[in-house]
Write a protein that holds these residues in place. Sequence first.
Motif, PDB file in Angstrom:
ATOM      1  N   GLY A  42     -18.450  13.332 -30.763  1.00  0.00           N
ATOM      2  CA  GLY A  42     -18.092  13.646 -32.006  1.00  0.00           C
ATOM      3  C   GLY A  42     -17.254  12.420 -32.591  1.00  0.00           C
ATOM      4  N   LEU A  43     -16.842  12.061 -33.744  1.00  0.00           N
ATOM      5  CA  LEU A  43     -16.407  10.845 -33.998  1.00  0.00           C
ATOM      6  C   LEU A  43     -15.057  11.003 -33.663  1.00  0.00           C
ATOM      7  CD1 LEU A  43     -16.017   8.069 -36.262  1.00  0.00           C
ATOM      8  CD2 LEU A  43     -15.272  10.178 -38.480  1.00  0.00           C
ATOM      9  N   ARG A  44     -14.890   9.583 -32.765  1.00  0.00           N
ATOM     10  CA  ARG A  44     -14.006   8.827 -32.862  1.00  0.00           C
ATOM     11  C   ARG A  44     -12.670   8.643 -33.816  1.00  0.00           C
ATOM     12  NH1 ARG A  44     -10.867   5.595 -27.643  1.00  0.00           N
ATOM     13  NH2 ARG A  44      -8.803   5.835 -27.673  1.00  0.00           N
ATOM     14  N   MET A  45     -11.984   9.466 -34.282  1.00  0.00           N
ATOM     15  CA  MET A  45     -10.756   9.328 -34.807  1.00  0.00           C
ATOM     16  C   MET A  45      -8.875   8.692 -34.274  1.00  0.00           C
ATOM     17  SD  MET A  45     -11.372  11.186 -38.964  1.00  0.00           S
ATOM     18  CE  MET A  45     -10.391   9.948 -39.435  1.00  0.00           C
ATOM     19  N   GLN A  46      -8.979   7.405 -34.415  1.00  0.00           N
ATOM     20  CA  GLN A  46      -8.424   5.982 -33.779  1.00  0.00           C
ATOM     21  C   GLN A  46      -7.063   6.266 -35.014  1.00  0.00           C
ATOM     22  OE1 GLN A  46      -8.426   3.283 -30.592  1.00  0.00           O
ATOM     23  NE2 GLN A  46      -7.110   3.212 -29.719  1.00  0.00           N
ATOM     24  N   THR A  47      -6.516   7.021 -35.103  1.00  0.00           N
ATOM     25  CA  THR A  47      -4.905   6.575 -36.786  1.00  0.00           C
ATOM     26  C   THR A  47      -3.807   6.741 -35.958  1.00  0.00           C
ATOM     27  OG1 THR A  47      -4.554   8.326 -37.201  1.00  0.00           O
ATOM     28  CG2 THR A  47      -6.420   8.387 -37.537  1.00  0.00           C
ATOM     29  N   LEU A  48      -3.130   6.055 -37.200  1.00  0.00           N
ATOM     30  CA  LEU A  48      -1.460   5.235 -36.688  1.00  0.00           C
ATOM     31  C   LEU A  48      -1.086   6.886 -36.124  1.00  0.00           C
ATOM     32  CD1 LEU A  48      -0.985   3.053 -40.030  1.00  0.00           C
ATOM     33  CD2 LEU A  48      -1.526   2.729 -37.933  1.00  0.00           C
ATOM     34  N   ARG A  49      -0.810   7.948 -36.811  1.00  0.00           N
ATOM     35  CA  ARG A  49      -0.819   9.053 -36.599  1.00  0.00           C
ATOM     36  C   ARG A  49      -1.490  10.353 -35.273  1.00  0.00           C
ATOM     37  NH1 ARG A  49      -1.515  12.814 -39.864  1.00  0.00           N
ATOM     38  NH2 ARG A  49      -3.153  11.929 -41.108  1.00  0.00           N
ATOM     39  N   PHE A  50      -2.632  10.147 -35.102  1.00  0.00           N
ATOM     40  CA  PHE A  50      -3.234  10.800 -34.439  1.00  0.00           C
ATOM     41  C   PHE A  50      -4.130  10.183 -33.286  1.00  0.00           C
ATOM     42  CE2 PHE A  50      -5.367  12.156 -38.587  1.00  0.00           C
ATOM     43  CZ  PHE A  50      -6.756  11.875 -38.188  1.00  0.00           C
ATOM     44  N   ASP A  51      -4.866  10.471 -32.849  1.00  0.00           N
ATOM     45  CA  ASP A  51      -6.303  10.088 -31.456  1.00  0.00           C
ATOM     46  C   ASP A  51      -6.992  11.047 -31.038  1.00  0.00           C
ATOM     47  OD1 ASP A  51      -8.188   8.824 -29.934  1.00  0.00           O
ATOM     48  OD2 ASP A  51      -6.803   7.250 -29.520  1.00  0.00           O
ATOM     49  N   GLU A  52      -7.898  11.686 -32.033  1.00  0.00           N
ATOM     50  CA  GLU A  52      -9.388  12.462 -31.679  1.00  0.00           C
ATOM     51  C   GLU A  52     -10.930  12.474 -31.733  1.00  0.00           C
ATOM     52  OE1 GLU A  52      -5.610  15.997 -34.006  1.00  0.00           O
ATOM     53  OE2 GLU A  52      -7.801  16.138 -34.567  1.00  0.00           O
ATOM     54  N   HIS A  53     -11.103  12.862 -30.985  1.00  0.00           N
ATOM     55  CA  HIS A  53     -12.534  13.367 -31.571  1.00  0.00           C
ATOM     56  C   HIS A  53     -13.076  14.751 -32.520  1.00  0.00           C
ATOM     57  CE1 HIS A  53     -13.015  11.057 -28.214  1.00  0.00           C
ATOM     58  NE2 HIS A  53     -13.979  10.750 -28.545  1.00  0.00           N
ATOM     59  N   VAL A  54     -13.056  13.878 -33.582  1.00  0.00           N
ATOM     60  CA  VAL A  54     -13.374  15.636 -34.629  1.00  0.00           C
ATOM     61  C   VAL A  54     -15.044  15.618 -34.904  1.00  0.00           C
ATOM     62  CG1 VAL A  54     -13.637  15.124 -37.050  1.00  0.00           C
ATOM     63  CG2 VAL A  54     -11.219  13.860 -35.872  1.00  0.00           C
ATOM     64  N   ARG A  55     -15.768  16.350 -34.854  1.00  0.00           N
ATOM     65  CA  ARG A  55     -16.711  17.382 -34.666  1.00  0.00           C
ATOM     66  C   ARG A  55     -17.304  16.993 -35.571  1.00  0.00           C
ATOM     67  NH1 ARG A  55     -20.095  16.673 -30.655  1.00  0.00           N
ATOM     68  NH2 ARG A  55     -18.579  17.134 -28.780  1.00  0.00           N
ATOM     69  N   VAL A  56     -18.276  15.913 -36.410  1.00  0.00           N
ATOM     70  CA  VAL A  56     -18.903  15.795 -37.541  1.00  0.00           C
ATOM     71  C   VAL A  56     -19.980  15.716 -37.252  1.00  0.00           C
ATOM     72  CG1 VAL A  56     -18.334  13.353 -37.748  1.00  0.00           C
ATOM     73  CG2 VAL A  56     -19.076  14.695 -39.442  1.00  0.00           C
ATOM     74  N   ALA A  57     -21.404  16.140 -38.575  1.00  0.00           N
ATOM     75  CA  ALA A  57     -22.528  15.981 -38.814  1.00  0.00           C
ATOM     76  C   ALA A  57     -23.091  15.330 -38.671  1.00  0.00           C
ATOM     77  CB  ALA A  57     -23.132  16.909 -39.177  1.00  0.00           C
ATOM     78  N   ALA A  58     -24.220  14.303 -38.307  1.00  0.00           N
ATOM     79  CA  ALA A  58     -24.055  12.885 -38.709  1.00  0.00           C
ATOM     80  C   ALA A  58     -25.789  12.310 -38.288  1.00  0.00           C
ATOM     81  CB  ALA A  58     -23.848  11.841 -37.315  1.00  0.00           C
ATOM     82  N   SER A  59     -26.404  12.058 -38.884  1.00  0.00           N
ATOM     83  CA  SER A  59     -27.943  11.777 -39.518  1.00  0.00           C
ATOM     84  C   SER A  59     -27.976  10.107 -39.925  1.00  0.00           C
ATOM     85  CB  SER A  59     -28.183  12.931 -40.669  1.00  0.00           C
ATOM     86  OG  SER A  59     -29.603  12.112 -41.269  1.00  0.00           O
ATOM     87  N   THR A  60     -29.155   9.737 -39.948  1.00  0.00           N
ATOM     88  CA  THR A  60     -30.106   8.117 -40.005  1.00  0.00           C
ATOM     89  C   THR A  60     -30.662   8.359 -40.946  1.00  0.00           C
ATOM     90  OG1 THR A  60     -31.370   8.149 -37.918  1.00  0.00           O
ATOM     91  CG2 THR A  60     -30.176   7.477 -37.762  1.00  0.00           C
ATOM     92  N   GLN A  61     -30.816   9.877 -41.663  1.00  0.00           N
ATOM     93  CA  GLN A  61     -31.739   9.893 -42.891  1.00  0.00           C
ATOM     94  C   GLN A  61     -30.947  10.071 -44.508  1.00  0.00           C
ATOM     95  OE1 GLN A  61     -35.115   9.604 -42.416  1.00  0.00           O
ATOM     96  NE2 GLN A  61     -34.427   8.833 -40.510  1.00  0.00           N
ATOM     97  N   ALA A  62     -31.469   9.105 -45.751  1.00  0.00           N
ATOM     98  CA  ALA A  62     -30.590   9.779 -46.754  1.00  0.00           C
ATOM     99  C   ALA A  62     -31.112  10.645 -46.685  1.00  0.00           C
ATOM    100  CB  ALA A  62     -31.456   8.906 -47.993  1.00  0.00           C
TER     101      ALA A  62
END
Length: 300
Positions: A42-62
């Motif tokens: 998942g995407l680790r989002m370390q922000t001023l309000r939270f620190d979470e791993h957010v599940r999101v799709a990812a690709s190298t292709q346009a």
Amino acid sequence: MKVAVMGAGAVGCYYGGMLARAGHEVTLIGRPNHVEAITRDGLRMQTLRFDEHVRVAASTQASAVKGAALVLFCVKSTDTESAAAEIKPYLADDALVLVLQNGVDNAGRVRKIVAQEVAAAVVYVAAGMEGPGHVRHHGRGDLVIEPSSASESVARTLIDAQIPTEISPNVTGALWAKLILNCAYNALSAITQLPYGRLAENAGVQASMRDIVGECLAVARAENVTIPGDVDASLRMIAETMPTQFSSTAQDVARSKPTEIDHLNGLIVRLGEAHGIATPANRVLHALVKAIETKYPNPA
């Protein structure tokens, strides 16, 4: 909403992650090392309000933009034309391409390549990639977007995802205001490798920034651009609200990556020459960053 992010760097990951966190179907399109980490953890989002791993799709292709109603276009200004050409065959007919880039002319460059609606956005976020699939947020996160047929619905979607968003008829002026701030901070942060707060504390930096800004404003007037707001106040606010942020140019230099300096201070120099306006402060910064790029292990 189905959303694709073309260019999953710090800006793309932050806004794409916020939309995914709000429940939207988001695909981040980026480099293999980031895609692998995001797919695995998942995407680790370390922000001023939270620190979470957010599940999101990812690709190298346009081709991953296929079917997206909203495409956040977040590549470097140096890659605008090539990235637009890559996504062109896969864009849905009714897609909105929202351009979240530094510089003032990227939306126009994208419009020359794709047939879909394109809207410019001004991005005010301090963020950086801390490692593969790990974005760290240092401050702000608001957007100013250009009016379009889909702007109101997109703005509501962004606001609901806790992304403060404003629609402005003077996005050109707002883009120039952001350009001026970038010209004042980006190269100096890159050359010194200092974050904004520490940079602004140094003797002579404030006076140098005033010289840079004065040249930019002279060029803007020659271009018949109306700059909204108080530029001096905005200049001070950057150091106050984003004290730990390194400029995107500083991050590029630290990683030996090509910078966007040709589209920042370099643009002011070129436009100044066209209008017969001297821009010595911007010229020096542009020249120094270009010289630093020649020291990279494998210069582009």
